[in-house]
Write a protein that holds these residues in place. Structure first.
Motif, PDB file in Angstrom:
ATOM      1  N   LYS A  36       0.612  -1.268  -0.204  1.00  0.00           N
ATOM      2  CA  LYS A  36      -0.078   0.000  -0.094  1.00  0.00           C
ATOM      3  C   LYS A  36       0.848   1.316   0.077  1.00  0.00           C
ATOM      4  CE  LYS A  36      -4.158  -1.919   1.919  1.00  0.00           C
ATOM      5  NZ  LYS A  36      -5.067  -1.709   3.297  1.00  0.00           N
ATOM      6  N   CYS A  39       1.670   2.058  -3.695  1.00  0.00           N
ATOM      7  CA  CYS A  39       0.422   2.630  -4.245  1.00  0.00           C
ATOM      8  C   CYS A  39       0.074   4.066  -3.720  1.00  0.00           C
ATOM      9  CB  CYS A  39      -0.678   1.708  -3.697  1.00  0.00           C
ATOM     10  SG  CYS A  39      -0.855  -0.060  -4.477  1.00  0.00           S
ATOM     11  N   GLU A  46      -6.082   5.674  -8.919  1.00  0.00           N
ATOM     12  CA  GLU A  46      -7.341   5.682  -9.405  1.00  0.00           C
ATOM     13  C   GLU A  46      -7.568   4.858 -10.604  1.00  0.00           C
ATOM     14  OE1 GLU A  46      -9.800   6.834  -7.223  1.00  0.00           O
ATOM     15  OE2 GLU A  46      -8.232   7.538  -6.098  1.00  0.00           O
ATOM     16  N   ARG A  49      -7.382   1.179  -9.283  1.00  0.00           N
ATOM     17  CA  ARG A  49      -8.335   0.824  -8.476  1.00  0.00           C
ATOM     18  C   ARG A  49      -9.703   0.455  -9.108  1.00  0.00           C
ATOM     19  NH1 ARG A  49      -8.997   4.603  -3.154  1.00  0.00           N
ATOM     20  NH2 ARG A  49      -7.120   3.237  -2.659  1.00  0.00           N
ATOM     21  N   TRP A  62      -4.608  -3.926  -5.455  1.00  0.00           N
ATOM     22  CA  TRP A  62      -4.625  -3.069  -6.476  1.00  0.00           C
ATOM     23  C   TRP A  62      -5.163  -1.883  -6.222  1.00  0.00           C
ATOM     24  CZ3 TRP A  62      -4.347  -4.737 -11.957  1.00  0.00           C
ATOM     25  CH2 TRP A  62      -3.985  -6.193 -11.997  1.00  0.00           C
ATOM     26  N   GLY A  63      -4.723  -0.903  -6.776  1.00  0.00           N
ATOM     27  CA  GLY A  63      -5.282   0.448  -6.180  1.00  0.00           C
ATOM     28  C   GLY A  63      -4.860   0.808  -4.893  1.00  0.00           C
ATOM     29  N   LEU A  65      -5.912  -1.335  -2.758  1.00  0.00           N
ATOM     30  CA  LEU A  65      -6.965  -1.993  -1.655  1.00  0.00           C
ATOM     31  C   LEU A  65      -6.765  -3.372  -1.811  1.00  0.00           C
ATOM     32  CD1 LEU A  65      -9.985  -0.295  -3.021  1.00  0.00           C
ATOM     33  CD2 LEU A  65      -8.839   0.118  -0.944  1.00  0.00           C
ATOM     34  N   ARG A  70     -11.977  -4.409  -1.475  1.00  0.00           N
ATOM     35  CA  ARG A  70     -12.542  -4.180  -2.687  1.00  0.00           C
ATOM     36  C   ARG A  70     -13.733  -4.894  -2.689  1.00  0.00           C
ATOM     37  NH1 ARG A  70      -7.518  -5.601  -4.621  1.00  0.00           N
ATOM     38  NH2 ARG A  70      -7.972  -7.888  -5.295  1.00  0.00           N
ATOM     39  N   SER A  73     -16.103  -2.646  -0.821  1.00  0.00           N
ATOM     40  CA  SER A  73     -16.412  -1.171  -1.688  1.00  0.00           C
ATOM     41  C   SER A  73     -17.443  -1.628  -2.650  1.00  0.00           C
ATOM     42  CB  SER A  73     -14.961  -1.043  -2.292  1.00  0.00           C
ATOM     43  OG  SER A  73     -15.557   0.201  -3.151  1.00  0.00           O
TER      44      SER A  73
END
Length: 86
Positions: A36, A39, A46, A49, A62-63, A65, A70, A73
């Protein structure tokens, strides 16, 4: 992956990192924090993600997360309750 998706990958901060950092066999809090951190300074965070959420990536960071983040989200707390009430 469609060709138009590849462009942002080449600009990712992770491009020169060891893939095992983002796709470990046994994830740990330290490994996730290190991934992270890469990232956090990325110019395409963005795009990365958004891609991961659209594609339903189930593995790796990824992004910025984790797979669990994810999922949360995509399916926020209480989403089943509101669907059942409809």
């Amino acid at each position: 992956m469609p060709l138009e998706e590849i462009g942002w990958l080449r600009r990712g901060a992770c491009r020169s990192s060891d893939p095992d950092l983002f796709f470990p066999l046994a994830p740990s809090p330290l490994q996730e924090a290190r991934a992270k951190a890469v990232c956090a300074g990325c110019q395409v965070l963005e795009e990365c993600r958004s891609y991961a959420l659209r594609a339903g990536e189930s593995e790796g960071i990824w992004g910025g997360l984790t797979p669990q983040e994810r999922r949360r989200s995509r399916f926020p707390a209480g989403w089943r309750d509101s669907a059942a009430a409809s």
